[in-house]
Design a protein around this motif. Structure first.
Motif, PDB file in Angstrom:
ATOM      1  N   SER A 123      -0.625   5.660  12.264  1.00 16.63           N
ATOM      2  CA  SER A 123       0.339   5.295  13.297  1.00 16.63           C
ATOM      3  C   SER A 123       1.476   4.383  12.878  1.00 16.63           C
ATOM      4  CB  SER A 123      -0.407   4.645  14.475  1.00 16.63           C
ATOM      5  OG  SER A 123      -1.125   3.497  14.026  1.00 16.63           O
ATOM      6  N   ASP A 124       1.226   3.426  11.977  1.00 15.48           N
ATOM      7  CA  ASP A 124       2.257   2.428  11.697  1.00 15.48           C
ATOM      8  C   ASP A 124       2.006   1.756  10.347  1.00 15.48           C
ATOM      9  OD1 ASP A 124       0.188   0.510  12.097  1.00 15.48           O
ATOM     10  OD2 ASP A 124       0.670   0.371  14.232  1.00 15.48           O
ATOM     11  N   PRO A 125       2.899   0.856   9.919  1.00 14.40           N
ATOM     12  CA  PRO A 125       2.739   0.215   8.611  1.00 14.40           C
ATOM     13  C   PRO A 125       1.413  -0.511   8.438  1.00 14.40           C
ATOM     14  CG  PRO A 125       4.974  -0.117   9.404  1.00 14.40           C
ATOM     15  CD  PRO A 125       4.222   0.521  10.525  1.00 14.40           C
ATOM     16  N   LYS A 126       0.949  -1.212   9.470  1.00 12.05           N
ATOM     17  CA  LYS A 126      -0.314  -1.940   9.342  1.00 12.05           C
ATOM     18  C   LYS A 126      -1.475  -0.984   9.105  1.00 12.05           C
ATOM     19  CE  LYS A 126      -3.307  -5.317  11.642  1.00 12.05           C
ATOM     20  NZ  LYS A 126      -4.552  -4.580  11.304  1.00 12.05           N
ATOM     21  N   ALA A 127      -1.514   0.094   9.866  1.00 14.26           N
ATOM     22  CA  ALA A 127      -2.585   1.080   9.698  1.00 14.26           C
ATOM     23  C   ALA A 127      -2.531   1.718   8.319  1.00 14.26           C
ATOM     24  CB  ALA A 127      -2.485   2.151  10.783  1.00 14.26           C
ATOM     25  N   ALA A 128      -1.323   1.969   7.818  1.00 10.76           N
ATOM     26  CA  ALA A 128      -1.169   2.564   6.492  1.00 10.76           C
ATOM     27  C   ALA A 128      -1.672   1.618   5.402  1.00 10.76           C
ATOM     28  CB  ALA A 128       0.293   2.934   6.249  1.00 10.76           C
ATOM     29  N   ARG A 129      -1.339   0.328   5.532  1.00  9.24           N
ATOM     30  CA  ARG A 129      -1.801  -0.664   4.550  1.00  9.24           C
ATOM     31  C   ARG A 129      -3.323  -0.815   4.616  1.00  9.24           C
ATOM     32  NH1 ARG A 129       2.831  -3.705   6.291  1.00  9.24           N
ATOM     33  NH2 ARG A 129       4.385  -3.956   4.623  1.00  9.24           N
ATOM     34  N   GLU A 148       5.223  -0.843  -1.590  1.00  8.67           N
ATOM     35  CA  GLU A 148       3.985  -1.576  -1.872  1.00  8.67           C
ATOM     36  C   GLU A 148       2.828  -0.617  -2.148  1.00  8.67           C
ATOM     37  OE1 GLU A 148       0.848  -4.621   0.395  1.00  8.67           O
ATOM     38  OE2 GLU A 148       2.741  -4.059   1.365  1.00  8.67           O
ATOM     39  N   LEU A 149       2.683   0.403  -1.309  1.00  7.00           N
ATOM     40  CA  LEU A 149       1.594   1.358  -1.491  1.00  7.00           C
ATOM     41  C   LEU A 149       1.757   2.130  -2.797  1.00  7.00           C
ATOM     42  CD1 LEU A 149       1.178   2.779   2.137  1.00  7.00           C
ATOM     43  CD2 LEU A 149      -0.081   0.923   1.028  1.00  7.00           C
ATOM     44  N   SER A 150       2.967   2.498  -3.104  1.00  7.92           N
ATOM     45  CA  SER A 150       3.229   3.208  -4.357  1.00  7.92           C
ATOM     46  C   SER A 150       2.816   2.374  -5.560  1.00  7.92           C
ATOM     47  CB  SER A 150       4.719   3.569  -4.454  1.00  7.92           C
ATOM     48  OG  SER A 150       5.029   4.129  -5.716  1.00  7.92           O
ATOM     49  N   GLN A 151       3.139   1.110  -5.510  1.00  5.81           N
ATOM     50  CA  GLN A 151       2.831   0.218  -6.639  1.00  5.81           C
ATOM     51  C   GLN A 151       1.324   0.049  -6.831  1.00  5.81           C
ATOM     52  OE1 GLN A 151       5.076  -3.277  -5.598  1.00  5.81           O
ATOM     53  NE2 GLN A 151       6.986  -2.505  -6.491  1.00  5.81           N
TER      54      GLN A 151
END
Length: 514
Positions: free
Chosen positions: A293-299, A331-334
């Motif tokens: 749903s959003d950046p927090k959920a993705a992290r 950030e996720l890519s790194q």
């Protein structure tokens, strides 16, 4: 299965690719359009659309014997309009004593030829065609009443097989002579149609990003050779559910995980495997997609307990399909790359309905080799995919697109309520709008939702507001003003305060009437 003998004028059900059977009539092709070589087929005009196509005989069934069965199975509005068009045609034919009056190519009262407009043709051949004339076909001219809908076959309705109605398989990629593409009335005439391979556009931009756009989604996902790589999918929400369903339909081996495990049950029944945690899914699969749903959920999905990162090993591919901000994507890519993983961002433009139909637009950026490895997956879930270069570009483009869409939706709602406030008919407003330059499926569907008071979510209001917020923040970072988006964002925030978060984005209308 006994061979069905058809003649010019026969009404039929025609099956094309992954789309449901559709009513049509066997007609004579234009004189300069040759029949595909090596295949027994008929030229069919589809009711309720502007489409014509060469359809192989094994994909054709007589209309009347299967009419009741098809009506029971297919309930879509477009489908019913097509059936109604058939009935109108039959009534007119009966009034004419069973004869069809041809109007194409005949002279007018002054002896002048009446010009014929170019057909919108959905052709199934990508090579030069030899003139194979079926002896049973007479030189007749089609005289169907022109249907009002200009809907393409890609939007005919539900995808996948239709129960109780068996068709011979038609693998496009296994047959180099049969590819599909649409020719609209404003494009080239049939005699100068280009092969599908030449209609794939590859565009190099100043930023060295590349877009690969299929000229027709039917050519791409009509029949797909699925990758032999094991696919994982995390997140079975409005978008993810449709994506996974289409991956399974097209023969991919898929392992699924969802925070609410009950949502996995349907896909397990369809042949998916179940992963107990995101880490387990990643460890079991070659390519893992996520759509949350959003950046927090993705992290949290990547960095949290039993998260994606714990399953990443050298060579594992991770594809982030969530609509998030460029900073989160970077950030996720790194962190994925730090474990030897390969990363691609691939947010999608569309809605639940578009996702279910396998007609999403995919924006990808990051590792180009992962993009290529995902080819069959993207073909199963979407009509077009773009590779936009370095990580973050897809997130930026996606936020801009959703910013425009969200702002537009708020403006439409504002127009509808202003019409009501000034004593104008909202239905008339929509009728006028649908005949102008802003006419689109999006406008029609959202306005119909509003007028019917139906706000069942196709794209959550809370998510479009999130996208507006992220786009405004991106504008701030770039020192670029976004006053229109900011104004729309405030309207969506008011709608959220009115408890509309989990309704469709069109429920922004309610912010204007409370």
């Amino acid at each position: 299965m006994a061979t069905v003998h058809l003649r010019i004028g026969d009404l039929v059900w025609g099956k094309l690719g992954r789309y449901p059977p559709w009513p049509g009539k066997v007609v004579s092709p234009p004189k300069d359009l040759k029949k595909p070589r090596g295949k027994k087929c008929h030229f069919v005009k589809f009711f309720g659309t502007e489409d014509h196509a060469w359809i192989k005989v094994e994909q054709l069934k007589p209309y009347h014997p299967h009419k009741e069965e098809m009506i029971k199975i297919n309930k879509g509005k477009r489908f019913q309009q097509a059936v109604d068009a058939v009935e109108d045609f039959l009534k007119k034919k009966e009034k004419q004593g069973g004869k069809e009056q041809s109007s194409e190519g005949k002279g007018d009262s002054k002896g002048k030829k009446t010009p014929t407009k170019p057909l919108k043709i959905l052709e199934e051949d990508d090579e030069d065609l030899s003139a194979l004339k079926d002896p049973s076909e007479k030189d007749l001219t089609d005289s169907d009443p022109e249907p009002s809908s200009v809907e393409r076959l890609g939007g005919l309705g539900t995808t996948g097989p239709v129960s109780g109605f068996k068709w011979e398989s038609s693998p496009v990629r296994d047959d180099p002579h049969f590819h599909h593409f649409l020719l609209s009335q404003t494009e080239k005439p049939a005699s100068s149609m280009e092969p599908i391979s030449k209609r794939l556009k590859i565009v190099e931009e100043d930023t060295r990003s590349t877009s690969i756009q299929a000229a027709d989604s039917t050519a791409i996902n009509g029949s797909i050779t699925p990758t032999d790589k094991r696919i994982g999918f995390l997140g079975l929400g409005l978008m993810g559910s449709g994506i996974v369903s289409n991956l399974l339909k097209m023969g991919h081996v898929v392992t699924v995980w969802n925070r609410t495990v009950e949502k996995c049950d349907l896909f397990i029944q369809e042949g998916a495997r179940l992963g107990r945690t995101p880490a387990e899914v990643v460890s079991m699969c070659d390519i893992t997609f996520s759509c949350v749903s959003d950046p927090k959920a993705a992290r949290d999905l990547v960095l949290g307990p039993s998260g994606v990162l714990q399953g990443i090993r050298p060579g594992k591919c991770y594809v982030e399909m969530s609509t998030v901000d460029p900073e989160t994507i970077t950030e996720l890519s790194q962190v994925i790359s730090s474990r030897g993983g390969r990363f691609l961002e691939a947010p999608v433009a569309g809605s639940q309905q578009v996702s279910n139909e396998g007609m999403l637009v995919i924006l990808a950026a990051g590792d180009r080799t992962v993009y290529e490895d995902c080819s069959s997956c993207f073909q199963a879930m979407g009509k077009t995919s773009f590779f936009l270069g370095e990580v973050g570009n897809a997130a930026r483009m996606m936020l801009i697109l959703n910013m425009v869409q969200g702002s537009f939706m708020a403006t439409i709602a504002e127009g509808l309520t202003l019409a009501q406030a000034t004593g104008q008919s909202q239905h008339t407003f929509l009728d006028i709008l649908s005949q102008g330059q802003m006419a689109s499926t999006f406008v029609d569907q959202k306005c119909q939702n509003i007028l019917q008071g139906n706000f069942k979510p196709d794209y959550y209001l809370k998510h479009i507001q999130k996208d507006l917020r992220l786009a405004i923040s991106m504008g701030d970072t770039a020192n670029h003003p976004t006053p229109m988006a900011a104004a729309a964002n405030e309207v969506y925030k008011r709608a959220k305060a009115l408890d509309q978060s989990d309704n469709d984005m069109s429920a922004v209308y309610r912010a204007y009437i409370h």
